[in-house]
Design a protein around this motif. Structure first.
Motif, short mmCIF file in Angstrom:
data_model
loop_
_atom_site.label_atom_id
_atom_site.label_comp_id
_atom_site.label_asym_id
_atom_site.label_seq_id
_atom_site.Cartn_x
_atom_site.Cartn_y
_atom_site.Cartn_z
N ALA A 51 0.84 -1.20 0.00
CA ALA A 51 0.00 0.00 0.00
C ALA A 51 0.87 1.24 0.00
CB ALA A 51 -0.90 -0.01 1.23
N LEU A 52 0.38 2.28 -0.64
CA LEU A 52 1.07 3.58 -0.66
C LEU A 52 0.35 4.51 0.30
CD1 LEU A 52 1.56 4.02 -4.52
CD2 LEU A 52 3.10 2.92 -2.88
N THR A 53 1.10 5.26 1.06
CA THR A 53 0.48 6.11 2.07
C THR A 53 1.35 7.33 2.33
OG1 THR A 53 -0.49 6.10 4.29
CG2 THR A 53 1.60 4.94 4.03
N ILE A 54 0.86 8.20 3.20
CA ILE A 54 1.63 9.36 3.65
C ILE A 54 1.67 9.35 5.17
CG2 ILE A 54 1.15 10.77 1.62
CD1 ILE A 54 -0.65 11.58 4.84
N SER A 55 2.51 10.20 5.73
CA SER A 55 2.65 10.27 7.19
C SER A 55 2.58 11.73 7.62
CB SER A 55 3.98 9.66 7.61
OG SER A 55 4.27 9.95 8.97
N HIS A 56 2.17 11.93 8.87
CA HIS A 56 2.21 13.29 9.43
C HIS A 56 3.49 13.53 10.23
CE1 HIS A 56 -1.59 15.07 8.23
NE2 HIS A 56 -2.12 13.87 8.36
N GLY A 57 4.35 12.52 10.32
CA GLY A 57 5.65 12.71 10.94
C GLY A 57 6.65 13.21 9.91
N ALA A 58 7.64 13.97 10.35
CA ALA A 58 8.65 14.51 9.45
C ALA A 58 9.91 13.65 9.49
CB ALA A 58 8.98 15.95 9.82
N THR A 59 10.76 13.79 8.48
CA THR A 59 12.03 13.07 8.40
C THR A 59 13.12 14.03 7.96
OG1 THR A 59 11.93 12.46 6.06
CG2 THR A 59 10.72 11.05 7.61
N ASP A 60 14.35 13.51 7.90
CA ASP A 60 15.48 14.30 7.40
C ASP A 60 15.27 14.76 5.97
OD1 ASP A 60 17.24 14.55 9.55
OD2 ASP A 60 18.22 12.64 9.16
N ALA A 61 14.39 14.08 5.23
CA ALA A 61 14.11 14.49 3.86
C ALA A 61 13.62 15.92 3.79
CB ALA A 61 13.09 13.55 3.22
N SER A 62 12.97 16.40 4.87
CA SER A 62 12.49 17.78 4.91
C SER A 62 13.62 18.78 4.72
CB SER A 62 11.78 18.05 6.24
OG SER A 62 10.58 17.35 6.32
N ASP A 63 14.79 18.44 5.26
CA ASP A 63 15.94 19.33 5.07
C ASP A 63 16.61 19.10 3.74
OD1 ASP A 63 17.34 21.44 6.65
OD2 ASP A 63 16.62 20.24 8.31
N PHE A 64 16.75 17.84 3.32
CA PHE A 64 17.41 17.58 2.05
C PHE A 64 16.66 18.20 0.89
CE2 PHE A 64 19.11 13.73 4.40
CZ PHE A 64 20.40 14.24 4.52
N THR A 65 15.33 18.32 1.00
CA THR A 65 14.55 18.92 -0.08
C THR A 65 14.75 20.44 -0.18
OG1 THR A 65 12.61 19.08 1.37
CG2 THR A 65 12.75 17.17 -0.05
N LYS A 66 15.46 21.02 0.79
CA LYS A 66 15.78 22.45 0.67
C LYS A 66 16.84 22.69 -0.39
CE LYS A 66 14.67 23.52 5.50
NZ LYS A 66 15.22 23.93 6.82
N SER A 67 17.51 21.63 -0.83
CA SER A 67 18.44 21.75 -1.94
C SER A 67 17.70 22.23 -3.18
CB SER A 67 19.10 20.39 -2.21
OG SER A 67 19.75 20.40 -3.47
N LYS A 68 18.38 22.99 -4.02
CA LYS A 68 17.76 23.45 -5.27
C LYS A 68 17.52 22.29 -6.23
CE LYS A 68 19.67 28.13 -5.01
NZ LYS A 68 20.54 29.16 -5.65
N ASN A 69 18.22 21.19 -5.99
CA ASN A 69 18.04 19.99 -6.80
C ASN A 69 16.72 19.31 -6.46
OD1 ASN A 69 18.74 17.64 -8.39
ND2 ASN A 69 19.29 16.61 -6.47
N LYS A 70 15.99 18.89 -7.47
CA LYS A 70 14.72 18.21 -7.26
C LYS A 70 14.92 16.71 -7.44
CE LYS A 70 12.77 22.11 -6.55
NZ LYS A 70 12.53 22.49 -5.14
N PHE A 71 14.43 15.92 -6.48
CA PHE A 71 14.61 14.47 -6.56
C PHE A 71 13.38 13.79 -5.95
CE2 PHE A 71 16.72 16.24 -2.83
CZ PHE A 71 16.16 15.52 -1.78
N GLU A 72 13.24 12.52 -6.25
CA GLU A 72 12.12 11.73 -5.75
C GLU A 72 12.51 11.11 -4.40
OE1 GLU A 72 11.45 8.95 -8.88
OE2 GLU A 72 10.57 10.45 -10.22
N THR A 73 11.51 10.94 -3.53
CA THR A 73 11.76 10.42 -2.19
C THR A 73 10.70 9.39 -1.82
OG1 THR A 73 12.72 12.52 -1.45
CG2 THR A 73 11.95 11.02 0.26
#
Length: 378
Positions: free
Chosen positions: A315-337
């Motif tokens: 199953a595919l889902t989302i979470s209301h908890g945050a991860t380190d990805a929140s900071d990595f996505t601040k990079s100008k580079n766009k990537f899938e997570t």
């Protein structure tokens, strides 16, 4: 005991709780594990006894990255634990201990899959990014983002516990304080002072409905907000001249962090301008929502890989908890997570007394991680 179980137990036995600030011990154990497999790595210091770790092999594009955090939350009341939280007790097919679910099992699985790929002669570009401080502040992820380690990646797998589901996104996490300043006086003569609690209370009342008009995100859902900490006064017969509160908000792509800041600042400014005393806003941490389309290459290939190992798609889902990805996505580079790990958040094991991970699940995820990388590059 098999090698993978022994490795996980070794990591759990190291106290890297928030109060211990001791991730370097885990980083050195992992560095040796990698070195024994012929893989170079580098430690990136944040502070004394606190080292991030980065390793990679292969060259060129695309780049697949694993990430996980080495710290764990504090243990709480030790008397409530059936087994000591840093013993790494094994029983009934489970390994118990602080961080067993969140997320040393994910961390160990990432390291072992990374080693297996390298030793198999896999020649694509894979990176391992291990951080400090995710449980309070995500300082390690911020440091590595600033240093450019997310600037060229194409796919990121976060090994947080997901209870047998693939998370393709999560809400942000936003922490703030509001500080109230007044004037002290004897409680028998309150008119001579300015009670700092009054303006803070005005803010608490306003906060209840401050985000009522915010749109519900079609994927993440509603923005969630709460005042969670309140500190005021220290003597019952004295008008307090200082009070403060802290709050947490879970921003969504439909109402992003900057909009949250503007809304809070406006509310604080209006209350500050009315009457005696002053009210000040302070931003503590701001972590962004993460969202990858469900038909993206990473989500699709990851599910295909897991099916190849375990026989079924997840199953595919989302979470209301945050991860380190929140900071990595601040990079100008766009990537899938994606977020996917052996721990079980559905049973509220993370941050709980008697936290554990299923060893069968842990061993399966090691194989699934390796398969995910291979399918991604197919």
């Amino acid at each position: 005991m098999d090698e993978a179980t022994a490795f996980l137990q070794q990591l759990v036995q190291i106290d890297t709780s928030t109060n211990a600030t001791n991730e370097s011990q885990v980083a050195h154990v992992i560095q040796k594990k990698l070195a024994d497999a012929g893989i170079d790595s580098k430690l990136i210091p944040y502070a004394k006894n606190r080292d991030n770790l980065v390793a990679e092999f292969g060259t060129g594009k695309p780049i697949f990255a694993f990430t996980g955090h080495q710290d764990v939350v504090n243990t709480g009341d030790l008397s409530k634990w059936t087994y000591p939280p840093f013993e790494g007790h094994i029983g009934d097919g489970k390994l118990y201990g602080r961080g067993a679910s969140d997320m040393k099992s994910g961390l160990a699985a990432e390291v072992l899959a990374f080693i297996a790929l390298k030793q198999s002669g896999f020649d694509h570009h894979v990176r391992l990014i291990l951080t400090i401080g995710e449980e309070y502040g995500a300082m390690g992820a911020q440091q590595l983002t600033d240093a450019g380690y997310a600037d060229d990646i194409d796919a990121l797998l976060v090994g947080e516990p997901t209870a047998g589901k693939i998370e393709f996104g999560h809400a942000g996490s936003y922490n703030y304080k509001v500080k109230s300043y007044g004037k002290s006086a004897h409680s028998s003569l309150p008119a001579l002072g300015t009670n700092a609690i009054v303006k803070l209370t005005d803010f608490i009342v306003a906060e209840r409905h401050l985000f009522d008009d915010v749109p519900v995100d079609p994927v993440i859902g509603p923005l969630v907000h709460s005042v969670t900490v309140l500190k005021a006064g220290d003597q019952v017969n004295t008008i307090p001249d200082y009070a403060e509160l802290a709050g947490n908000i879970r921003p969504t792509p439909s109402f992003i962090n900057e909009k949250v800041t503007a809304r809070l600042k406006d509310a604080v400014a209006k209350i500050d301008a009315a009457g005696a005393g002053s009210l000040k806003f302070e931003l503590t941490h701001t972590f962004y929502p993460v969202l990858t389309p469900t038909d993206s290459k990473l989500v699709t290939r990851a599910n295909e890989a897991i099916e190849s190992v375990s026989g079924k798609k997840l199953a595919l889902t989302i979470s209301h908890g945050a991860t380190d990805a929140s900071d990595f996505t601040k990079s100008k580079n766009k990537f899938e997570t994606i977020i996917y790990g052996p721990g079980d958040e559905d049973k509220n094991l993370s941050h709980q007394i008697n936290e554990y991970v299923s060893l069968d699940r842990y061993h399966t995820v090691i194989k699934e991680y390796e398969a995910i990388v291979r399918h991604y590059f197919d």
